[in-house]
Design a protein around this motif. Sequence first.
Motif, PDB file in Angstrom:
ATOM      1  N   LEU A  10       0.834  -1.211   0.000  1.00 40.03           N
ATOM      2  CA  LEU A  10       0.000   0.000   0.000  1.00 40.03           C
ATOM      3  C   LEU A  10       0.866   1.257   0.000  1.00 40.03           C
ATOM      4  O   LEU A  10       0.590   2.204  -0.740  1.00 40.03           O
ATOM      5  CB  LEU A  10      -0.926  -0.003   1.217  1.00 40.03           C
ATOM      6  CG  LEU A  10      -1.868   1.179   1.344  1.00 40.03           C
ATOM      7  CD1 LEU A  10      -2.846   1.214   0.173  1.00 40.03           C
ATOM      8  CD2 LEU A  10      -2.621   1.111   2.646  1.00 40.03           C
ATOM      9  N   THR A  11       1.924   1.255   0.795  1.00 38.35           N
ATOM     10  CA  THR A  11       2.827   2.399   0.831  1.00 38.35           C
ATOM     11  C   THR A  11       3.501   2.611  -0.520  1.00 38.35           C
ATOM     12  O   THR A  11       3.627   3.744  -0.991  1.00 38.35           O
ATOM     13  CB  THR A  11       3.890   2.197   1.925  1.00 38.35           C
ATOM     14  OG1 THR A  11       3.230   1.967   3.169  1.00 38.35           O
ATOM     15  CG2 THR A  11       4.777   3.407   2.054  1.00 38.35           C
ATOM     16  N   LEU A  33       5.696  20.497  -3.315  1.00 38.79           N
ATOM     17  CA  LEU A  33       4.719  19.904  -2.409  1.00 38.79           C
ATOM     18  C   LEU A  33       4.697  18.390  -2.546  1.00 38.79           C
ATOM     19  O   LEU A  33       4.699  17.664  -1.534  1.00 38.79           O
ATOM     20  CB  LEU A  33       3.332  20.484  -2.684  1.00 38.79           C
ATOM     21  CG  LEU A  33       2.186  19.946  -1.832  1.00 38.79           C
ATOM     22  CD1 LEU A  33       2.395  20.320  -0.379  1.00 38.79           C
ATOM     23  CD2 LEU A  33       0.868  20.469  -2.345  1.00 38.79           C
ATOM     24  N   TYR A  34       4.719  17.873  -3.759  1.00 39.29           N
ATOM     25  CA  TYR A  34       4.733  16.424  -3.971  1.00 39.29           C
ATOM     26  C   TYR A  34       6.002  15.784  -3.408  1.00 39.29           C
ATOM     27  O   TYR A  34       5.953  14.695  -2.840  1.00 39.29           O
ATOM     28  CB  TYR A  34       4.591  16.087  -5.455  1.00 39.29           C
ATOM     29  CG  TYR A  34       3.198  16.267  -5.996  1.00 39.29           C
ATOM     30  CD1 TYR A  34       2.099  15.737  -5.348  1.00 39.29           C
ATOM     31  CD2 TYR A  34       2.973  16.957  -7.181  1.00 39.29           C
ATOM     32  CE1 TYR A  34       0.820  15.907  -5.839  1.00 39.29           C
ATOM     33  CE2 TYR A  34       1.701  17.128  -7.690  1.00 39.29           C
ATOM     34  CZ  TYR A  34       0.629  16.595  -7.011  1.00 39.29           C
ATOM     35  OH  TYR A  34      -0.633  16.759  -7.511  1.00 39.29           O
ATOM     36  N   ILE A  35       7.128  16.454  -3.547  1.00 38.64           N
ATOM     37  CA  ILE A  35       8.378  15.912  -3.013  1.00 38.64           C
ATOM     38  C   ILE A  35       8.325  15.853  -1.491  1.00 38.64           C
ATOM     39  O   ILE A  35       8.755  14.869  -0.877  1.00 38.64           O
ATOM     40  CB  ILE A  35       9.576  16.740  -3.507  1.00 38.64           C
ATOM     41  CG1 ILE A  35       9.765  16.516  -5.011  1.00 38.64           C
ATOM     42  CG2 ILE A  35      10.842  16.385  -2.743  1.00 38.64           C
ATOM     43  CD1 ILE A  35      10.768  17.431  -5.652  1.00 38.64           C
ATOM     44  N   ILE A  36       7.782  16.888  -0.864  1.00 39.89           N
ATOM     45  CA  ILE A  36       7.654  16.903   0.595  1.00 39.89           C
ATOM     46  C   ILE A  36       6.718  15.789   1.062  1.00 39.89           C
ATOM     47  O   ILE A  36       6.992  15.111   2.056  1.00 39.89           O
ATOM     48  CB  ILE A  36       7.171  18.283   1.075  1.00 39.89           C
ATOM     49  CG1 ILE A  36       8.263  19.322   0.842  1.00 39.89           C
ATOM     50  CG2 ILE A  36       6.780  18.249   2.550  1.00 39.89           C
ATOM     51  CD1 ILE A  36       7.823  20.742   1.075  1.00 39.89           C
ATOM     52  N   LEU A  43      10.781   6.866   2.976  1.00 37.18           N
ATOM     53  CA  LEU A  43      11.482   6.429   4.177  1.00 37.18           C
ATOM     54  C   LEU A  43      10.879   5.143   4.737  1.00 37.18           C
ATOM     55  O   LEU A  43      11.593   4.258   5.200  1.00 37.18           O
ATOM     56  CB  LEU A  43      11.449   7.534   5.227  1.00 37.18           C
ATOM     57  CG  LEU A  43      12.296   8.767   4.929  1.00 37.18           C
ATOM     58  CD1 LEU A  43      12.060   9.845   5.985  1.00 37.18           C
ATOM     59  CD2 LEU A  43      13.753   8.405   4.862  1.00 37.18           C
ATOM     60  N   ARG A  44       9.563   5.021   4.680  1.00 40.91           N
ATOM     61  CA  ARG A  44       8.920   3.803   5.171  1.00 40.91           C
ATOM     62  C   ARG A  44       9.201   2.628   4.238  1.00 40.91           C
ATOM     63  O   ARG A  44       9.396   1.500   4.708  1.00 40.91           O
ATOM     64  CB  ARG A  44       7.429   4.017   5.296  1.00 40.91           C
ATOM     65  CG  ARG A  44       7.097   4.892   6.474  1.00 40.91           C
ATOM     66  CD  ARG A  44       5.620   4.951   6.760  1.00 40.91           C
ATOM     67  NE  ARG A  44       5.392   5.798   7.907  1.00 40.91           N
ATOM     68  CZ  ARG A  44       4.630   6.863   7.894  1.00 40.91           C
ATOM     69  NH1 ARG A  44       4.004   7.203   6.798  1.00 40.91           N
ATOM     70  NH2 ARG A  44       4.482   7.597   8.968  1.00 40.91           N
ATOM     71  N   PHE A  46      11.872   2.143   2.446  1.00 36.72           N
ATOM     72  CA  PHE A  46      13.256   1.712   2.616  1.00 36.72           C
ATOM     73  C   PHE A  46      13.569   1.347   4.069  1.00 36.72           C
ATOM     74  O   PHE A  46      14.719   1.133   4.412  1.00 36.72           O
ATOM     75  CB  PHE A  46      14.202   2.806   2.124  1.00 36.72           C
ATOM     76  CG  PHE A  46      14.075   3.061   0.649  1.00 36.72           C
ATOM     77  CD1 PHE A  46      14.073   2.023  -0.258  1.00 36.72           C
ATOM     78  CD2 PHE A  46      13.944   4.353   0.163  1.00 36.72           C
ATOM     79  CE1 PHE A  46      13.956   2.261  -1.628  1.00 36.72           C
ATOM     80  CE2 PHE A  46      13.830   4.604  -1.194  1.00 36.72           C
ATOM     81  CZ  PHE A  46      13.843   3.547  -2.079  1.00 36.72           C
ATOM     82  N   ARG A  47      12.523   1.337   4.903  1.00 36.83           N
ATOM     83  CA  ARG A  47      12.623   0.957   6.326  1.00 36.83           C
ATOM     84  C   ARG A  47      13.618   1.809   7.085  1.00 36.83           C
ATOM     85  O   ARG A  47      14.365   1.324   7.919  1.00 36.83           O
ATOM     86  CB  ARG A  47      12.973  -0.512   6.465  1.00 36.83           C
ATOM     87  CG  ARG A  47      11.922  -1.410   5.889  1.00 36.83           C
ATOM     88  CD  ARG A  47      12.275  -2.843   6.072  1.00 36.83           C
ATOM     89  NE  ARG A  47      11.227  -3.672   5.466  1.00 36.83           N
ATOM     90  CZ  ARG A  47      11.236  -4.973   5.541  1.00 36.83           C
ATOM     91  NH1 ARG A  47      12.189  -5.599   6.173  1.00 36.83           N
ATOM     92  NH2 ARG A  47      10.262  -5.657   4.974  1.00 36.83           N
ATOM     93  N   LEU A  48      13.619   3.098   6.813  1.00 33.46           N
ATOM     94  CA  LEU A  48      14.505   4.019   7.503  1.00 33.46           C
ATOM     95  C   LEU A  48      13.804   4.719   8.663  1.00 33.46           C
ATOM     96  O   LEU A  48      14.425   5.447   9.410  1.00 33.46           O
ATOM     97  CB  LEU A  48      15.067   5.058   6.538  1.00 33.46           C
ATOM     98  CG  LEU A  48      15.970   4.498   5.441  1.00 33.46           C
ATOM     99  CD1 LEU A  48      16.370   5.596   4.493  1.00 33.46           C
ATOM    100  CD2 LEU A  48      17.177   3.823   6.052  1.00 33.46           C
ATOM    101  N   LYS A  49      12.523   4.512   8.805  1.00 33.32           N
ATOM    102  CA  LYS A  49      11.796   5.115   9.913  1.00 33.32           C
ATOM    103  C   LYS A  49      11.622   4.095  11.004  1.00 33.32           C
ATOM    104  O   LYS A  49      11.338   2.971  10.816  1.00 33.32           O
ATOM    105  CB  LYS A  49      10.433   5.606   9.473  1.00 33.32           C
ATOM    106  CG  LYS A  49       9.686   6.274  10.593  1.00 33.32           C
ATOM    107  CD  LYS A  49       8.234   6.383  10.266  1.00 33.32           C
ATOM    108  CE  LYS A  49       7.511   6.995  11.427  1.00 33.32           C
ATOM    109  NZ  LYS A  49       7.100   6.047  12.406  1.00 33.32           N
TER     110      LYS A  49
END
Length: 49
Positions: A10-11, A33-36, A43-44, A46-49
């Motif tokens: 889903l992400t 805005l889209y980049i933000i 990040l989710r 790539f499991r960096l959060k």
Amino acid sequence: MIMTILYYILTGFIAFLIIWNLLKSKKWQEEILYIIILMPFLLRLFRLK
């Protein structure tokens, strides 16, 4: 395990839609805005959060 896989699917789908809109956008304000908006999804993924 199944919920984790569904979460990442889903992400990834939402990130794909944001990237699609980013590429179709003509205004630089919308592109920023889209980049933000895209950053937390990447990040989710790539499991960096």
